[in-house]
Design a protein around this motif. Structure first.
Motif, PDB file in Angstrom:
ATOM      1  N   GLN A 174       0.828  -1.206   0.000  1.00  0.00           N
ATOM      2  CA  GLN A 174       0.000   0.000   0.000  1.00  0.00           C
ATOM      3  C   GLN A 174       0.862   1.256   0.000  1.00  0.00           C
ATOM      4  O   GLN A 174       0.665   2.167  -0.827  1.00  0.00           O
ATOM      5  CB  GLN A 174      -0.925   0.009   1.219  1.00  0.00           C
ATOM      6  N   ASN A 175       1.824   1.327   0.906  1.00  0.00           N
ATOM      7  CA  ASN A 175       2.697   2.504   0.977  1.00  0.00           C
ATOM      8  C   ASN A 175       3.583   2.627  -0.259  1.00  0.00           C
ATOM      9  O   ASN A 175       3.930   3.737  -0.689  1.00  0.00           O
ATOM     10  CB  ASN A 175       3.553   2.447   2.233  1.00  0.00           C
ATOM     11  N   PHE A 176       3.934   1.493  -0.848  1.00  0.00           N
ATOM     12  CA  PHE A 176       4.759   1.510  -2.055  1.00  0.00           C
ATOM     13  C   PHE A 176       4.044   2.254  -3.183  1.00  0.00           C
ATOM     14  O   PHE A 176       4.618   3.147  -3.823  1.00  0.00           O
ATOM     15  CB  PHE A 176       5.090   0.079  -2.487  1.00  0.00           C
ATOM     16  N   PHE A 177       2.788   1.908  -3.426  1.00  0.00           N
ATOM     17  CA  PHE A 177       2.071   2.552  -4.529  1.00  0.00           C
ATOM     18  C   PHE A 177       1.734   4.007  -4.212  1.00  0.00           C
ATOM     19  O   PHE A 177       1.696   4.842  -5.121  1.00  0.00           O
ATOM     20  CB  PHE A 177       0.817   1.750  -4.873  1.00  0.00           C
ATOM     21  N   ILE A 178       1.508   4.321  -2.953  1.00  0.00           N
ATOM     22  CA  ILE A 178       1.289   5.724  -2.591  1.00  0.00           C
ATOM     23  C   ILE A 178       2.559   6.535  -2.812  1.00  0.00           C
ATOM     24  O   ILE A 178       2.519   7.656  -3.340  1.00  0.00           O
ATOM     25  CB  ILE A 178       0.810   5.830  -1.129  1.00  0.00           C
ATOM     26  N   LEU A 179       3.714   5.967  -2.441  1.00  0.00           N
ATOM     27  CA  LEU A 179       4.990   6.645  -2.686  1.00  0.00           C
ATOM     28  C   LEU A 179       5.240   6.828  -4.176  1.00  0.00           C
ATOM     29  O   LEU A 179       5.701   7.885  -4.624  1.00  0.00           O
ATOM     30  CB  LEU A 179       6.137   5.851  -2.049  1.00  0.00           C
ATOM     31  N   CYS A 180       4.940   5.801  -4.965  1.00  0.00           N
ATOM     32  CA  CYS A 180       5.118   5.902  -6.420  1.00  0.00           C
ATOM     33  C   CYS A 180       4.248   7.022  -6.993  1.00  0.00           C
ATOM     34  O   CYS A 180       4.673   7.740  -7.909  1.00  0.00           O
ATOM     35  CB  CYS A 180       4.777   4.574  -7.093  1.00  0.00           C
ATOM     36  N   ALA A 181       3.039   7.164  -6.456  1.00  0.00           N
ATOM     37  CA  ALA A 181       2.179   8.255  -6.899  1.00  0.00           C
ATOM     38  C   ALA A 181       2.807   9.602  -6.564  1.00  0.00           C
ATOM     39  O   ALA A 181       2.785  10.536  -7.387  1.00  0.00           O
ATOM     40  CB  ALA A 181       0.802   8.134  -6.244  1.00  0.00           C
ATOM     41  N   LEU A 182       3.405   9.715  -5.399  1.00  0.00           N
ATOM     42  CA  LEU A 182       4.053  10.966  -4.996  1.00  0.00           C
ATOM     43  C   LEU A 182       5.289  11.259  -5.843  1.00  0.00           C
ATOM     44  O   LEU A 182       5.657  12.429  -6.015  1.00  0.00           O
ATOM     45  CB  LEU A 182       4.434  10.904  -3.508  1.00  0.00           C
ATOM     46  N   PHE A 183       5.916  10.211  -6.386  1.00  0.00           N
ATOM     47  CA  PHE A 183       7.088  10.417  -7.252  1.00  0.00           C
ATOM     48  C   PHE A 183       6.723  11.221  -8.510  1.00  0.00           C
ATOM     49  O   PHE A 183       7.601  11.774  -9.169  1.00  0.00           O
ATOM     50  CB  PHE A 183       7.679   9.075  -7.694  1.00  0.00           C
ATOM     51  N   ALA A 184       5.434  11.256  -8.850  1.00  0.00           N
ATOM     52  CA  ALA A 184       5.006  11.994 -10.037  1.00  0.00           C
ATOM     53  C   ALA A 184       4.967  13.499  -9.802  1.00  0.00           C
ATOM     54  O   ALA A 184       4.955  14.279 -10.763  1.00  0.00           O
ATOM     55  CB  ALA A 184       3.619  11.512 -10.475  1.00  0.00           C
ATOM     56  N   ILE A 185       4.966  13.932  -8.551  1.00  0.00           N
ATOM     57  CA  ILE A 185       4.801  15.360  -8.237  1.00  0.00           C
ATOM     58  C   ILE A 185       5.973  16.209  -8.714  1.00  0.00           C
ATOM     59  O   ILE A 185       5.759  17.291  -9.291  1.00  0.00           O
ATOM     60  CB  ILE A 185       4.549  15.544  -6.723  1.00  0.00           C
ATOM     61  N   PRO A 186       7.248  15.802  -8.507  1.00  0.00           N
ATOM     62  CA  PRO A 186       8.351  16.662  -8.971  1.00  0.00           C
ATOM     63  C   PRO A 186       8.288  17.006 -10.454  1.00  0.00           C
ATOM     64  O   PRO A 186       8.575  18.141 -10.841  1.00  0.00           O
ATOM     65  CB  PRO A 186       9.596  15.830  -8.648  1.00  0.00           C
ATOM     66  N   GLY A 187       7.900  16.062 -11.291  1.00  0.00           N
ATOM     67  CA  GLY A 187       7.772  16.347 -12.719  1.00  0.00           C
ATOM     68  C   GLY A 187       6.717  17.401 -12.991  1.00  0.00           C
ATOM     69  O   GLY A 187       6.904  18.287 -13.833  1.00  0.00           O
ATOM     70  N   LEU A 188       5.592  17.329 -12.274  1.00  0.00           N
ATOM     71  CA  LEU A 188       4.534  18.320 -12.447  1.00  0.00           C
ATOM     72  C   LEU A 188       4.978  19.700 -11.964  1.00  0.00           C
ATOM     73  O   LEU A 188       4.574  20.722 -12.520  1.00  0.00           O
ATOM     74  CB  LEU A 188       3.275  17.878 -11.691  1.00  0.00           C
ATOM     75  N   LEU A 189       5.826  19.726 -10.937  1.00  0.00           N
ATOM     76  CA  LEU A 189       6.304  21.005 -10.415  1.00  0.00           C
ATOM     77  C   LEU A 189       7.248  21.714 -11.386  1.00  0.00           C
ATOM     78  O   LEU A 189       7.430  22.936 -11.301  1.00  0.00           O
ATOM     79  CB  LEU A 189       7.007  20.798  -9.068  1.00  0.00           C
ATOM     80  N   VAL A 190       7.844  20.961 -12.306  1.00  0.00           N
ATOM     81  CA  VAL A 190       8.722  21.565 -13.316  1.00  0.00           C
ATOM     82  C   VAL A 190       7.901  22.243 -14.412  1.00  0.00           C
ATOM     83  O   VAL A 190       8.339  23.229 -15.014  1.00  0.00           O
ATOM     84  CB  VAL A 190       9.664  20.504 -13.926  1.00  0.00           C
ATOM     85  N   LEU A 191       6.704  21.732 -14.661  1.00  0.00           N
ATOM     86  CA  LEU A 191       5.882  22.194 -15.780  1.00  0.00           C
ATOM     87  C   LEU A 191       5.659  23.716 -15.837  1.00  0.00           C
ATOM     88  O   LEU A 191       5.703  24.294 -16.926  1.00  0.00           O
ATOM     89  CB  LEU A 191       4.533  21.479 -15.761  1.00  0.00           C
ATOM     90  N   PRO A 192       5.387  24.401 -14.712  1.00  0.00           N
ATOM     91  CA  PRO A 192       5.132  25.848 -14.810  1.00  0.00           C
ATOM     92  C   PRO A 192       6.256  26.652 -15.461  1.00  0.00           C
ATOM     93  O   PRO A 192       6.012  27.730 -15.997  1.00  0.00           O
ATOM     94  CB  PRO A 192       4.937  26.257 -13.339  1.00  0.00           C
ATOM     95  N   ARG A 193       7.477  26.133 -15.449  1.00  0.00           N
ATOM     96  CA  ARG A 193       8.583  26.837 -16.092  1.00  0.00           C
ATOM     97  C   ARG A 193       8.406  26.916 -17.601  1.00  0.00           C
ATOM     98  O   ARG A 193       9.022  27.750 -18.268  1.00  0.00           O
ATOM     99  CB  ARG A 193       9.916  26.159 -15.767  1.00  0.00           C
ATOM    100  N   PHE A 194       7.578  26.052 -18.161  1.00  0.00           N
ATOM    101  CA  PHE A 194       7.383  26.013 -19.614  1.00  0.00           C
ATOM    102  C   PHE A 194       6.137  26.773 -20.061  1.00  0.00           C
ATOM    103  O   PHE A 194       5.842  26.813 -21.251  1.00  0.00           O
ATOM    104  CB  PHE A 194       7.254  24.554 -20.092  1.00  0.00           C
TER     105      PHE A 194
END
Length: 409
Positions: A383-403
């Protein structure tokens, strides 16, 4: 060029989009002929497991294709052009090398077999590079998402035909004849290439091989956002990549049978991904790459987290079907936007080299970041593994506003 008001169905059936799908099919078909299909043939012939394991190195050309991509940017063929000329030669040599595998196969020495398999992988990776460059140069920026979705779906169909269809066919006529048929199939790709118009690069190609090698890097790293673009490519699909590495062990541990996994995850999931890719391409055409990268990225995050639900439902087939549908639809849409983003970051003078570099970089998370996924799942639980994997997607989204200023339509 199609008008903005033209129906989506007509755009999908346009010559440019059908070409993207067809080229994707011919790109995906040879991939597993030097992978799982060849390994099955070697196992049938009694080749030892140590040798079979070493054949994983045959796939190196797919990672290193950027090394010879500058040749494709620098030189062009009289009458046929820069892309079609190289494509025809590559497809001819690819068909010949697959046909040679049909003749010699695992009955040859390990060195000969490795050389032939490496030749297939080399020409297949080269074909991928040229197809990517052609698609980038033949489609408008706004059409890249739809073109990418059709290309990826064609690629998956080619892989499915060569892997699943190839193994079934090998049971009936043997591996040697099956490889012979695959060689003939790949040769038909030359007919498709001859029917295509040459893509217009828009600007002059490099004047020397040195320029073809150096200028793609110089041009890219002169951009103010170059490092952020590379960081985004590394991070955008990190979460679902790490999660995907462990999904099959997870299904088995949850109590799903291999038949259920095969039927729902592999077959049903395949068509959900295809549908997601088509839907993603249509939405990109309507809303642009910037908005859809956000939307599809959030969907990927949520669909990865949805696997944690299966921990509580147990081996319930409806729950598995719902999660797989959600995840594969999201992955198909995210891949369409991601591939379109990479295509739009290439300079048309150096499309082959820059796209080969970016697509090679895209594979880094799959190899490196996914490596400790088993340890992570064991340490924190499913359970925690998949929740952590979901959180791994956040840094990529945080880069997006620069574009936003230059990527938003």
């Amino acid at each position: 060029m199609t008008s903005p008001s033209e129906p989506i169905a007509r755009r999908i059936l346009s010559g440019r989009m059908l070409a993207a799908f067809a080229m994707g099919f011919y790109g995906g078909a040879p991939l597993l002929l030097t992978g799982s299909v060849l390994l099955a043939w070697m196992e049938e012939r009694g080749i030892d497991l140590t040798t079979i394991g070493l054949f994983a190195l045959v796939g190196l050309p797919y990672t290193l294709k950027f090394l010879w991509a500058p040749v494709f940017d620098r030189f062009h063929w009289p009458r046929l052009g820069r892309r079609r000329g190289w494509l025809l030669l590559t497809q001819l040599l690819l068909a010949v090398s697959i046909g040679s595998l049909a003749v010699y196969g695992p009955g040859a020495s390990a060195l000969v077999l490795a050389g032939l398999a490496l030749a297939v992988a080399f020409f297949s990776a080269s074909q991928d590079t040229l197809i990517d460059a052609y698609r980038r140069e033949s489609l408008h920026d706004r059409e890249q998402g739809l073109g990418a979705s059709l290309y990826v779906n064609g690629y998956r169909l080619g892989m499915l035909l060569a892997s699943g269809g190839g193994l079934i066919l090998a049971d009936w006529i043997g591996f040697s004849d099956m490889y012979g048929l695959m060689a003939a199939l790949m040769a038909t790709g030359m007919l498709v290439t001859l029917l295509l118009p040459e893509a217009a690069a828009g600007e002059a190609h490099p004047n020397s091989l040195k320029d073809a090698v150096v200028l793609p890097f110089v041009e890219f790293f002169r951009r103010s956002e170059a490092v952020w673009i590379l960081l985004f490519i590394l991070l955008y699909k990190l979460g679902d990549t790490v999660a995907g590495q462990m999904t099959t062990p997870f299904y088995l541990e949850m109590g799903f049978s291999k038949t259920e996994i095969g039927a729902v995850v592999k077959l049903f999931g395949f068509w959900a991904t295809v549908l997601g890719g088509l839907a993603g391409g249509a939405l990109i055409l309507r809303y642009g790459i910037y908005r859809t990268l956000w939307q599809f990225g959030l969907l990927q995050l949520l669909s990865t987290a949805a696997f944690a639900v299966l921990v509580h439902t147990g081996p319930q087939l409806p729950a598995l079907t719902a999660v797989i549908s959600f995840e594969n639809l999201s992955a198909g849409m995210g891949t369409a936007a991601f591939v379109a983003f990479m295509a739009n970051q290439t300079d048309r003078r150096f499309t082959a080299t820059q796209y080969a570099l970016l697509s090679s970089l895209m594979g880094v998370p799959r190899v490196i970041a996914a490596a400790p996924s088993g340890w992570l799942a064991t340490t924190v639980g499913w359970q925690n593994f998949f929740i952590l994997c979901a959180l791994f997607a956040i840094p990529g989204l945080l880069v997006l506003p620069r574009f936003r200023t230059w990527l938003a339509d």
